[in-house]
Design a protein around this motif. Structure first.
Motif, PDB file in Angstrom:
ATOM      1  N   PRO A 132       0.805  -1.228   0.000  1.00 14.40           N
ATOM      2  CA  PRO A 132       0.000   0.000   0.000  1.00 14.40           C
ATOM      3  C   PRO A 132       0.840   1.281   0.000  1.00 14.40           C
ATOM      4  N   HIS A 133       1.982   1.275   0.707  1.00 12.23           N
ATOM      5  CA  HIS A 133       2.783   2.507   0.749  1.00 12.23           C
ATOM      6  C   HIS A 133       3.356   2.825  -0.632  1.00 12.23           C
ATOM      7  N   LEU A 134       3.656   1.785  -1.415  1.00 11.24           N
ATOM      8  CA  LEU A 134       4.163   2.035  -2.773  1.00 11.24           C
ATOM      9  C   LEU A 134       3.010   2.371  -3.724  1.00 11.24           C
ATOM     10  N   ASP A 135       1.817   1.889  -3.395  1.00 14.64           N
ATOM     11  CA  ASP A 135       0.645   2.301  -4.188  1.00 14.64           C
ATOM     12  C   ASP A 135       0.405   3.800  -4.030  1.00 14.64           C
ATOM     13  N   LEU A 136       0.649   4.311  -2.815  1.00 14.63           N
ATOM     14  CA  LEU A 136       0.511   5.765  -2.608  1.00 14.63           C
ATOM     15  C   LEU A 136       1.467   6.519  -3.529  1.00 14.63           C
ATOM     16  N   LEU A 141       1.626   9.967  -8.986  1.00 17.48           N
ATOM     17  CA  LEU A 141       1.827  10.329 -10.402  1.00 17.48           C
ATOM     18  C   LEU A 141       0.509  10.825 -11.006  1.00 17.48           C
ATOM     19  N   LEU A 142      -0.571  10.107 -10.707  1.00 17.80           N
ATOM     20  CA  LEU A 142      -1.876  10.510 -11.228  1.00 17.80           C
ATOM     21  C   LEU A 142      -2.264  11.879 -10.657  1.00 17.80           C
ATOM     22  N   ILE A 143      -2.022  12.041  -9.362  1.00 16.03           N
ATOM     23  CA  ILE A 143      -2.404  13.306  -8.691  1.00 16.03           C
ATOM     24  C   ILE A 143      -1.657  14.486  -9.314  1.00 16.03           C
ATOM     25  N   LEU A 187      -3.691  12.397 -20.552  1.00 17.38           N
ATOM     26  CA  LEU A 187      -3.648  11.092 -21.216  1.00 17.38           C
ATOM     27  C   LEU A 187      -2.861  10.055 -20.402  1.00 17.38           C
ATOM     28  N   VAL A 188      -1.760  10.471 -19.802  1.00 15.92           N
ATOM     29  CA  VAL A 188      -0.913   9.524 -19.049  1.00 15.92           C
ATOM     30  C   VAL A 188      -1.704   8.823 -17.930  1.00 15.92           C
ATOM     31  N   PRO A 189      -2.434   9.562 -17.073  1.00 18.46           N
ATOM     32  CA  PRO A 189      -3.227   8.862 -16.039  1.00 18.46           C
ATOM     33  C   PRO A 189      -4.247   7.899 -16.644  1.00 18.46           C
ATOM     34  N   LEU A 190      -4.836   8.321 -17.773  1.00 17.24           N
ATOM     35  CA  LEU A 190      -5.828   7.463 -18.429  1.00 17.24           C
ATOM     36  C   LEU A 190      -5.173   6.169 -18.921  1.00 17.24           C
ATOM     37  N   LEU A 191      -3.997   6.294 -19.503  1.00 19.57           N
ATOM     38  CA  LEU A 191      -3.281   5.105 -19.981  1.00 19.57           C
ATOM     39  C   LEU A 191      -2.904   4.197 -18.807  1.00 19.57           C
ATOM     40  N   MET A 225       9.474  12.111 -11.968  1.00 17.65           N
ATOM     41  CA  MET A 225       8.227  11.643 -12.592  1.00 17.65           C
ATOM     42  C   MET A 225       8.476  10.334 -13.357  1.00 17.65           C
ATOM     43  N   ALA A 226       9.641  10.228 -13.996  1.00 13.36           N
ATOM     44  CA  ALA A 226       9.977   8.975 -14.693  1.00 13.36           C
ATOM     45  C   ALA A 226      10.104   7.835 -13.678  1.00 13.36           C
ATOM     46  N   ALA A 227      10.634   8.160 -12.487  1.00 14.52           N
ATOM     47  CA  ALA A 227      10.744   7.144 -11.430  1.00 14.52           C
ATOM     48  C   ALA A 227       9.356   6.630 -11.045  1.00 14.52           C
ATOM     49  N   LEU A 228       8.422   7.551 -10.853  1.00 12.67           N
ATOM     50  CA  LEU A 228       7.064   7.146 -10.471  1.00 12.67           C
ATOM     51  C   LEU A 228       6.430   6.298 -11.576  1.00 12.67           C
TER      52      LEU A 228
END
Lengths: 241, 87
Positions: A132-136, A141-143, A187-191, A225-228
């Motif tokens: 879960p912590h890595l899901d955050l 990235l989406l946020i 588009l990135v979050p959608l993908l 951002m590339a890391a995320l």
């Protein structure tokens, strides 16, 4: 509880994430030095983006901050003593943010804070890959993209005037670029949520590569951002079952 | 944490000046001049870190104030934004 099902985090994805996070911290150190931040702390330059919460500290403390940033960055890049590096990086990011606000600094702090909730090295990962912590970190990235796009749309960024002024471009070129930036940010979050992670990763890299060419000071943010985005990558096809 | 994060970002979206993934979304267009007592022009950018982008008048006023305090012996100064003399 996750808003939607995420694919398991892979060892390869986590290792790539740490390496790029480390590269971002090192890039931050280099860009700060190149920008003359040391001279801000000696009083020669205006305290740019300094939030008047913590007083500007003396150059010796800035050197310590940079040392911590460099040590953490190199350790993460080489995947050595990752857990310690995450804590050291968090301390350096907090120190940096207390002296000058930047989106990269704020994002690094949030990411490192999430990471130290349960410091995990690639070898720790089990097959289920539910962390879960890595899901955050992945949601971050989406946020960033969604709120960056919303802020831009709300402020009239798509008129092109902002980029025309910043980059000295003709207005029609700047306007086309502005629409392109907002489109990619949405588009990135959608993908990602539709599980086209590799395409999203390419989009993230191309977007930030373009920013970095035009404004080199944004390289650390682009690497972060590339890391995320790397943390979202699914297993390679030959490894997938 | 996720809910807290999202709530803050929504708040920042509607609050001017609050940081919240705002990246050059708005850049003001303005001209300015800062002159010392002898009428010599002072380049404000000489007093900023290399990557700093002056994107609003409020920032510019703060930098000009810093320069006027730091270079007090070169004053009095004349500071104009878009042709209007500033206090």
């Amino acid at each position: 509880m996750a808003p939607f099902n995420l694919e398991p985090i892979t060892r390869r994805g986590l290792a790539g994430f740490y390496r790029l996070l480390g590269a971002s911290l090192i890039a931050r150190l280099i860009t700060d030095w190149h920008a003359g931040i040391y001279r801000v702390h000696t009083g020669e330059l205006f305290p740019w983006r300094h939030l008047p919460i913590v007083p500007l500290y003396p150059p010796a403390l800035l050197v310590l901050e940079w040392l911590l940033l460099g040590v953490s960055g190199v350790a993460l890049l080489l995947l050595v003593r990752v857990r310690v590096a995450l804590y050291v990086g968090l301390l350096a990011a907090a120190m940096g943010l207390s002296q000058r606000y930047s989106n990269q600094g704020a994002l690094a702090l949030i990411v490192l804070l999430c990471c130290v909730l349960q410091p995990t090295i690639p070898d720790d990962l089990d097959v289920r890959g539910q962390y879960p912590h890595l899901d955050l970190v992945r949601y971050q990235l989406l946020i960033v993209y969604v709120f960056s796009a919303l802020n831009k749309l709300r402020a009239g960024f798509t008129t092109g005037q902002a980029l025309a002024t910043l980059l000295a471009l003709p207005l029609n070129v700047a306007q086309a670029m502005s629409y392109g930036v907002v489109a990619v940010e949405l588009l990135v979050p959608l993908l990602l949520v539709t599980r086209k992670q590799r395409l999203a990763w390419v989009g993230v890299v191309l977007l930030h590569l373009s920013f970095s060419v035009l404004m080199p000071g944004l390289i650390p943010f682009g690497l972060l951002m590339a890391a995320l985005a790397t943390l979202w990558l699914p297993p390679l096809p030959r490894m997938a079952r | 944490l996720l809910v807290l994060n999202l709530s803050y970002c929504v708040g920042a979206l509607f609050t001017e000046g609050l940081p919240g993934w705002k990246m050059f979304e708005s850049v003001e267009v303005f001209s300015y001049r800062l002159l010392d007592a002898h009428g010599r022009s002072i380049d404000v950018r000489d007093y900023l870190p290399r990557d700093a982008q002056l994107i609003d008048r409020q920032q510019l006023r703060r930098v000009a104030q810093y320069i006027r305090e730091r270079e007090a012996d070169r004053g009095p100064f004349r500071f104009e934004i878009d042709g209007a003399v500033q206090p």
